[in-house]
Structures are given as C-alpha cells and as structure tokens.
Design an enzyme around this catalytic site. Structure first.
Site, short mmCIF file in Angstrom:
data_model
loop_
_atom_site.label_atom_id
_atom_site.label_comp_id
_atom_site.label_asym_id
_atom_site.label_seq_id
_atom_site.Cartn_x
_atom_site.Cartn_y
_atom_site.Cartn_z
N MET A 122 0.79 -1.13 0.04
CA MET A 122 -0.05 -0.25 -0.01
C MET A 122 0.84 1.33 0.03
SD MET A 122 -3.47 -0.95 2.13
CE MET A 122 -2.91 -0.78 3.79
N LEU A 126 6.59 3.26 1.37
CA LEU A 126 7.46 1.88 1.74
C LEU A 126 8.74 2.29 2.58
CD1 LEU A 126 7.79 1.13 -2.15
CD2 LEU A 126 6.21 0.22 -0.67
N HIS A 127 9.16 1.34 3.36
CA HIS A 127 10.01 1.34 4.29
C HIS A 127 10.79 -0.01 3.96
CE1 HIS A 127 7.43 -1.41 6.26
NE2 HIS A 127 6.54 -0.79 6.33
N HIS A 156 9.32 -3.31 3.31
CA HIS A 156 8.84 -3.64 2.01
C HIS A 156 10.32 -4.08 1.21
CE1 HIS A 156 5.49 -0.88 3.05
NE2 HIS A 156 4.92 -1.86 2.69
N ASP A 191 2.15 -9.06 9.46
CA ASP A 191 0.82 -9.38 9.43
C ASP A 191 0.90 -10.78 9.15
OD1 ASP A 191 0.28 -6.35 8.89
OD2 ASP A 191 1.15 -6.56 6.98
N VAL A 213 10.89 -6.80 9.70
CA VAL A 213 12.32 -6.00 9.69
C VAL A 213 12.07 -5.08 10.84
CG1 VAL A 213 13.81 -4.40 8.64
CG2 VAL A 213 12.71 -6.38 7.18
N SER A 226 4.20 1.39 7.72
CA SER A 226 4.00 2.85 7.27
C SER A 226 3.41 3.64 8.14
CB SER A 226 3.16 2.49 5.98
OG SER A 226 3.66 1.79 5.08
O1 PAF Z 1 -0.19 -5.63 3.81
C1 PAF Z 1 -0.66 -4.90 3.09
O2 PAF Z 1 0.04 -3.72 2.55
C2 PAF Z 1 -2.27 -4.84 2.31
O3 PAF Z 1 -2.91 -5.62 3.20
C3 PAF Z 1 -2.00 -5.75 0.94
C4 PAF Z 1 -1.61 -7.25 1.25
C5 PAF Z 1 -1.16 -4.97 0.03
C6 PAF Z 1 -3.59 -5.57 0.54
O4 PAF Z 1 -3.96 -4.44 0.20
#
Ligand code: PAF
Length: 263
Positions: A7, A10-11, A14, A127, A153, A163
């Site tokens: 989404m 970015l850090h 990601h 997550d 991380v 984020s």
């Molecule tokens: O983890 C995330 O950033 C979001 O839930 C994802 C997997 C990109 C879905 O929108």
C-alpha cells in the site's frame, strides 16, 4: 515473476520483500494501491501515508521491472457488487477489531493475483494473520501463485517497520518499542507447558509502564499468546505459540508478533 503487493509509503520492511523477490525471481513487480475495501474506518483510509514519488524512485533504484499503481476504479470499478467473504481464522485478532478488513484484503489480493498470473507473491510476517488468510485464499481458489513469507524487519530499538510509524507522535514513537521489549521479556519467562496468563500480565506492564513514562496514551486491543497454526489463544505455552499484539499509541494502531520459542 515476483509480485510484491503493497500500500506504498515504503520502508525497509517492503524493501526486504523486494530483495527476497529479486533473489527468487527473474522479474519483480511491486504494486502500490491503498485499498479502500480493507479500511473499516474512513478517517484511517484518509490519513494512511502516501508518498508515491519517493516510492517510485526507491523501487527504480532497486531495479524492479515494474511498479503497478492502479487507480481505485481500475481495481474496483463502481458499482461494486461482489467481494470475497472470509471466515474461520478471521474471527480472531485483526478480524475481530476491524470488521470486513480481511474480506477487503482477500478481494484485492485476488484481483492482483489474477492480474499477475503465475508468480511468486511476497508478504511480510508482521501481518501474520494476513499471511494465514492469504494462504487459505490461495489454497481454496487454486491461484497459480506461491506465497513467500518474509521475516519482520525492525528498527534498531525493536519497533517493527510499518508505514503507520510515520504517523506516531514523538512520545508515541519513544513508547512503541515497548511492544517488542514486552515480547522479549515474555520470551525470557516462557517455558513450554507453563501458564501464559502471568507472563502476559507482566508483558502488559512493560507496555503500559513505558507509555506512562513517555507520556503517550496506549490502548491495547489484544495481547495474546496464541497458536501460530489457527491463532487460538493458548493457556499454556506450546512449541508453536506466538505472541500477538495490537495497540494504539496516541490513536495510531500498530500490530506485531513473534514466535515465542526459536525454531
Ligand atoms: O499488507 C498490505 O500492505 C495490504 O494488506 C495488501 C496485502 C497490500 C493488500 O492491500
């Protein structure tokens, strides 16, 4: 192809996914889409950090083959009649606190999988519940994708990269590493077969004590020892028990988890 769904904002978490994707795949595509369907709260959607120019520059420097930045109408043409309805593991943790969240995640991720075709897909272990839901989604709908889960991380002080960390007040930023400090304290006290409740109570004190010291308001949605398999809370520590936490600091909600015992 490697697909890294994000989404944005970015850090290094990601970027770790991108590095792993580069290692395992010929070409890497990163998608950046703040998915309105997975926000149960409109204010949370509005203030979710967005920084597309910095994200694109960083990804270009990393040599990704493509950055996919669809508009809302590209992914969810209006009117929306259909979505994926999740059940089972979503009754707990994030699903319990964010009604509809995982339906929104499963729906958008399915659309991204269809766009990507046969690929490896990369998600972060921070997550954890999301990775379990997506594993079920892939299995039940036979998506031709293989999921790779990449370890969380952390900042030097232990705070999991997110984020949302950008939204923390100074007091909240200094208090929030207590989530990981509490995990570490819990890990040092946990013994297989012993009761989880007293350990969780002392972990709660670590989190609340540090917040009080820092002058940040903390609300703990859940702090649990639960099975890494089905996320059911565990009264006693078992080999696959994980700690899970969700807490809001001055209104910014963070989540984290770790395995209690080293593998
Ligand atoms: O983890 C995330 O950033 C979001 O839930 C994802 C997997 C990109 C879905 O929108």
């Amino acid at each position: 192809m490697g697909l890294v769904p994000t989404m944005g904002a970015l850090h290094d978490g990601h970027f770790g996914l991108v590095e792993e994707a580069k290692r395992l795949c010929d070409r890497v595509c990163v998608s950046i889409f703040v998915n309105p369907l997975q926000f149960n709260n409109a204010a949370d959607f509005d203030r979710y950090p967005r920084d597309i120019d910095a994200d694109a520059a960083a990804l270009e420097a990393m040599g990704v083959a493509a950055v996919f930045v669809p508009g809302v109408e590209d992914i969810h043409p209006a009117p929306i009649y259909m979505h994926i309805a999740t059940s089972g593991i979503v009754d707990r943790q994030e699903g319990a606190y964010r009604p509809g969240h995982f339906d929104g995640v499963a729906t958008v991720v399915s659309k991204l999988f269809i766009a990507a075709g046969r690929s490896k897909v990369f998600f972060g272990e921070k997550d954890y519940q999301q990775t379990r839901v997506i594993a079920d989604l892939i299995r039940e709908f036979h998506f031709p994708v293989e999921m790779v889960v990449v370890p969380t991380v952390r900042e030097e002080d232990g705070l999991a990269m997110s984020s949302r960390n950008r939204l923390l007040t100074a007091a909240a930023r200094s208090a929030a590493p207590a989530l990981y400090a509490a995990f570490q304290a819990g890990r040092s006290r946990a013994v297989q077969g012993s009761a989880t409740a007293p350990v969780l109570a002392s972990m709660r004190e670590v989190i609340e004590g540090r917040a009080a010291e820092a002058g940040a308001a903390v609300t703990i949605d859940y702090l649990e020892a639960a099975s890494g398999e089905d996320l059911r809370p565990s009264d006693r520590f078992e080999a696959d028990t994980r700690f899970f936490v969700a807490a809001s600091y001055d209104g910014v909600r963070l989540i984290d988890n770790v395995a209690v015992f080293e593998k």
